[in-house]
Enzyme design. Structure first.
Site, PDB file in Angstrom:
ATOM      1  NE  ARG A  51      -2.952  -2.432   3.227  1.00 23.35           N
ATOM      2  CZ  ARG A  51      -3.487  -2.665   4.414  1.00 23.35           C
ATOM      3  NH1 ARG A  51      -3.451  -1.745   5.361  1.00 23.35           N
ATOM      4  NH2 ARG A  51      -4.041  -3.846   4.670  1.00 23.35           N
ATOM      5  CG  ASP A  53       0.261   5.895   4.178  1.00 25.97           C
ATOM      6  OD1 ASP A  53      -0.501   4.910   4.188  1.00 25.97           O
ATOM      7  OD2 ASP A  53       1.135   6.085   5.039  1.00 25.97           O
ATOM      8  NE  ARG A 198       4.962   9.943   5.338  1.00 28.23           N
ATOM      9  CZ  ARG A 198       3.661   9.992   5.625  1.00 28.23           C
ATOM     10  NH1 ARG A 198       2.862   8.980   5.260  1.00 28.23           N
ATOM     11  NH2 ARG A 198       3.155  11.014   6.269  1.00 28.23           N
TER      12      ARG A 198
END
Length: 248
Positions: A51, A53, A198
């Site tokens: 996935r 975001d 991140r």
């Protein structure tokens, strides 16, 4: 039923993320809508390598799906690109073995994160790079990155709300490279945890700005505590660059 592997690229700006979510526009929902039109309304499930975001982009996301439609690979590419919105493009399609799995078969992934360092914000980069106009010690950041290479428990660099139990991952390479007014972080490893890249970027930026010492990285890893690491960098600077699979 034939299985097809696609490499896709997308601009994540207008998406709520990759995975289907109720009442929200997602990459998966657009892909499955296009495939539904090609299958006369029959739902075709799409499986991705992982996935992304909201706001996160992809240069080389990989998906697979099964279909009863026997089309040559180049026809799949043309048909899907004709039906998909402008912020998603299918770069390549190939028929693969029935046991190919986009999520479970990867042996490596590469992510890149872009930081814009110009004094003034560039309005044309606002969705594609994190604006950070502060002085940075690049050598300190590279030293800090060196402590992250190898196999470690990356609990400190994972979002605390993840359900994943095993947080041991291997990072093979981290590169911090200047490109004009931009700074590009490149991460290559076996796999990454939720928000891991991140958080790594946010921590390295804190090292570069003097808020943390490069030599603190081994201690941050050892603590296995999300609070020990730096802030999570914004999603719009992140790109899923490439997904690697075993050669046939």
């Amino acid at each position: 039923m034939p299985r097809y592997k696609c490499i896709i690229s997308y601009d994540g700006t207008a998406f709520a993320g990759y995975q289907v979510q109720p009442e929200k526009r997602t990459v998966q929902s657009e892909l499955e809508a296009a495939l539904g039109k090609m299958h006369k309304g029959t739902h075709v499930k799409v499986t991705a390598s992982g996935r992304t975001d909201a706001g996160v982009h992809a240069k080389g996301q990989v998906i697979h799906f099964d279909s009863t439609n026997a089309l040559p690979a180049e026809n799949w590419q043309k048909a899907l690109n004709a039906l998909l919105p402008d912020d998603i493009v299918v770069l390549a399609v190939e028929q693969v073995a029935d046991d190919f799995h986009a999520r479970f078969n990867p042996i490596g992934k590469e992510y890149r994160y872009r930081v814009e360092r110009s004094p003034l914000r560039d309005p044309f980069q606002r969705h594609y790079a994190y604006h950070y106009p502060y002085p940075l010690d690049l050598e300190a950041m590279r030293e800090a990155a060196s402590y992250l290479i190898g196999t470690h428990d990356f609990t400190s660099f994972c979002a605390s709300n993840t359900s994943v139990v095993d947080k041991v991952r291997t990072i093979h390479e981290i590169e911090v490279k200047e490109q004009g007014d931009s700074l590009v972080f490149r991460f290559f490893g076996t796999g990454f945890l939720y928000n891991m890249v991140r958080i790594l970027v946010g921590t390295l930026l804190e090292v570069g700005s003097g808020k943390k010492k490069a030599t603190a990285l081994p201690h941050i890893l050892a603590k296995c505590d999300r609070q020990a690491a730096g802030k999570t960098a914004p999603g719009h600077g992140l790109y899923l660059w490439e997904v690697y699979y075993p050669e046939n």
